[in-house]
Design a protein around this motif. Structure first.
Motif, PDB file in Angstrom:
ATOM      1  N   LYS A   7      -9.828 -17.454   1.026  1.00 19.53           N
ATOM      2  CA  LYS A   7     -11.132 -18.109   1.012  1.00 19.53           C
ATOM      3  C   LYS A   7     -11.355 -18.745   2.376  1.00 19.53           C
ATOM      4  CE  LYS A   7     -10.349 -19.015  -3.882  1.00 19.53           C
ATOM      5  NZ  LYS A   7      -8.998 -18.429  -3.840  1.00 19.53           N
ATOM      6  N   VAL A   8     -12.604 -18.741   2.832  1.00 18.42           N
ATOM      7  CA  VAL A   8     -12.905 -19.132   4.203  1.00 18.42           C
ATOM      8  C   VAL A   8     -14.016 -20.180   4.237  1.00 18.42           C
ATOM      9  CG1 VAL A   8     -13.686 -18.310   6.456  1.00 18.42           C
ATOM     10  CG2 VAL A   8     -12.232 -16.847   5.044  1.00 18.42           C
ATOM     11  N   GLY A   9     -13.874 -21.164   5.124  1.00 17.52           N
ATOM     12  CA  GLY A   9     -14.928 -22.146   5.349  1.00 17.52           C
ATOM     13  C   GLY A   9     -14.892 -23.307   4.380  1.00 17.52           C
ATOM     14  N   ASP A  10     -15.785 -24.250   4.608  1.00 21.33           N
ATOM     15  CA  ASP A  10     -15.842 -25.454   3.774  1.00 21.33           C
ATOM     16  C   ASP A  10     -16.218 -25.139   2.336  1.00 21.33           C
ATOM     17  OD1 ASP A  10     -15.204 -26.991   5.985  1.00 21.33           O
ATOM     18  OD2 ASP A  10     -17.309 -27.435   6.475  1.00 21.33           O
TER      19      ASP A  10
ATOM     20  N   GLN B 170     -24.993 -15.617  -2.178  1.00 27.85           N
ATOM     21  CA  GLN B 170     -24.044 -15.098  -1.195  1.00 27.85           C
ATOM     22  C   GLN B 170     -22.669 -14.953  -1.812  1.00 27.85           C
ATOM     23  OE1 GLN B 170     -24.162 -16.295   2.947  1.00 27.85           O
ATOM     24  NE2 GLN B 170     -22.002 -16.870   2.868  1.00 27.85           N
ATOM     25  N   TYR B 171     -22.274 -15.920  -2.612  1.00 23.63           N
ATOM     26  CA  TYR B 171     -20.985 -15.882  -3.303  1.00 23.63           C
ATOM     27  C   TYR B 171     -20.908 -14.647  -4.201  1.00 23.63           C
ATOM     28  CZ  TYR B 171     -17.321 -17.406  -6.598  1.00 23.63           C
ATOM     29  OH  TYR B 171     -16.203 -17.494  -7.385  1.00 23.63           O
ATOM     30  N   LYS B 172     -21.975 -14.370  -4.947  1.00 27.24           N
ATOM     31  CA  LYS B 172     -22.005 -13.183  -5.797  1.00 27.24           C
ATOM     32  C   LYS B 172     -21.834 -11.915  -4.977  1.00 27.24           C
ATOM     33  CE  LYS B 172     -25.241 -12.943  -8.960  1.00 27.24           C
ATOM     34  NZ  LYS B 172     -26.550 -13.073  -9.659  1.00 27.24           N
TER      35      LYS B 172
ATOM     36  N   PHE C 281     -23.597 -21.102   7.162  1.00 26.72           N
ATOM     37  CA  PHE C 281     -22.886 -20.514   6.025  1.00 26.72           C
ATOM     38  C   PHE C 281     -22.937 -18.993   6.008  1.00 26.72           C
ATOM     39  CE2 PHE C 281     -25.215 -24.375   4.730  1.00 26.72           C
ATOM     40  CZ  PHE C 281     -24.138 -25.250   4.580  1.00 26.72           C
ATOM     41  N   ALA C 282     -23.831 -18.408   6.798  1.00 26.80           N
ATOM     42  CA  ALA C 282     -24.149 -16.982   6.663  1.00 26.80           C
ATOM     43  C   ALA C 282     -22.981 -16.065   6.977  1.00 26.80           C
ATOM     44  CB  ALA C 282     -25.339 -16.626   7.549  1.00 26.80           C
ATOM     45  N   LEU C 283     -22.095 -16.492   7.862  1.00 25.91           N
ATOM     46  CA  LEU C 283     -20.986 -15.627   8.286  1.00 25.91           C
ATOM     47  C   LEU C 283     -19.654 -16.010   7.655  1.00 25.91           C
ATOM     48  CD1 LEU C 283     -21.776 -15.370  12.114  1.00 25.91           C
ATOM     49  CD2 LEU C 283     -22.656 -13.968  10.239  1.00 25.91           C
ATOM     50  N   ASP C 284     -19.662 -16.997   6.776  1.00 26.15           N
ATOM     51  CA  ASP C 284     -18.399 -17.433   6.168  1.00 26.15           C
ATOM     52  C   ASP C 284     -17.680 -16.263   5.509  1.00 26.15           C
ATOM     53  OD1 ASP C 284     -18.801 -19.979   6.967  1.00 26.15           O
ATOM     54  OD2 ASP C 284     -19.044 -20.851   4.972  1.00 26.15           O
TER      55      ASP C 284
END
Length: 248
Positions: free
Chosen positions: A24-27, A121-123, A153-156
């Protein structure tokens, strides 16, 4: 003897079957998604038309459509989320010979809550990971941004990808959306150090005009692929037909 409860099923946590197999990546702990390949995509086939999945040897399946067409009650997301084996088996069969995908485009909008856009985005990340785990296809991450404020958040999850996809749908006809697209392209090429290729979905017959939107990427040696698709072919035919009429 008491039967052991399946808590994953009872708590609707079947997505763990995907998330537990990727970092998992990012905050936001967005699921990791990358594409180490630099594919030579020459045609984009709509998810809705399996007969077009092999239009060429390098056809890529895309989900640039109304969400209800691929995300309904019996869509793949619900099959994953609720752990419904029959639905997942259906999509394994449907996609078993597909070689290339672009991440599903769960539509994001500028006038809905941020959490809804992030969830979509998660989906997309979850379904993309399912595709990598359950088919032999390469999945190209989609960069999709409804607002400039969404860019962080777009590239997370895709920091080391070599290929990404963009779509110009809606942007060419709307000045504000065009501006967001251009800012998104600049943002991506400045923050994805391994980027080598951008695959562009467009229905415009003016390929030269579309290519101009990505000239900063071209200047950095990033290859821009603008594959044909059914709507683009139709628009090209209409344009050529009008031109023929003018010459008569």
């Amino acid at each position: 003897m008491r039967r052991k409860k399946n808590l994953k099923q009872l708590l609707n946590l079947s997505v763990l079957d995907c998330t537990n197999r990727h970092i998992k990546v990012g905050d936001l702990d967005m699921p990791y998604l990358t594409c180490s390949a630099v594919p030579d995509v020459d045609y984009l086939a709509s998810y809705r038309f399996p007969s077009m999945y092999h239009y060429t040897d390098n056809t890529c399946v895309e989900f640039f459509d109304y969400d209800s067409h691929f995300d309904g009650l019996h869509g793949l997301w619900n099959g994953i989320y609720y752990g419904i084996a029959d639905i997942q088996d259906y999509y394994r069969k449907r996609f078993e010979t597909v070689r290339l995908f672009i991440s599903p485009d769960y539509s994001k909008c500028g006038d809905v809550p941020l959490v809804e856009n992030l969830y979509r985005q998660y989906k997309s990340r979850i379904v993309s990971n399912w595709l990598t785990l359950n088919t032999s296809a390469v999945v190209i991450p989609l960069v999709s941004c409804p607002l400039v404020s969404y860019l962080p958040f777009a590239l997370d999850g895709m920091q080391d990808t070599r290929t990404v996809a963009f779509s110009t749908t809606g942007a060419l006809a709307e000045k504000e959306q065009l501006k967001i697209l251009q800012i998104s392209v600049e943002y991506a090429i400045s923050r994805l150090p391994e980027l080598r290729e951008i695959v562009v979905n467009t229905t415009s017959p003016d390929v030269a005009k579309v290519r101009q939107l990505f000239k900063s990427a071209t200047a950095k040696g990033i290859r821009i692929e603008i594959p044909l698709n059914t709507l683009m072919q139709r628009h090209i035919a209409l344009r050529n037909g009008e031109a023929d009429g003018d010459n008569e």
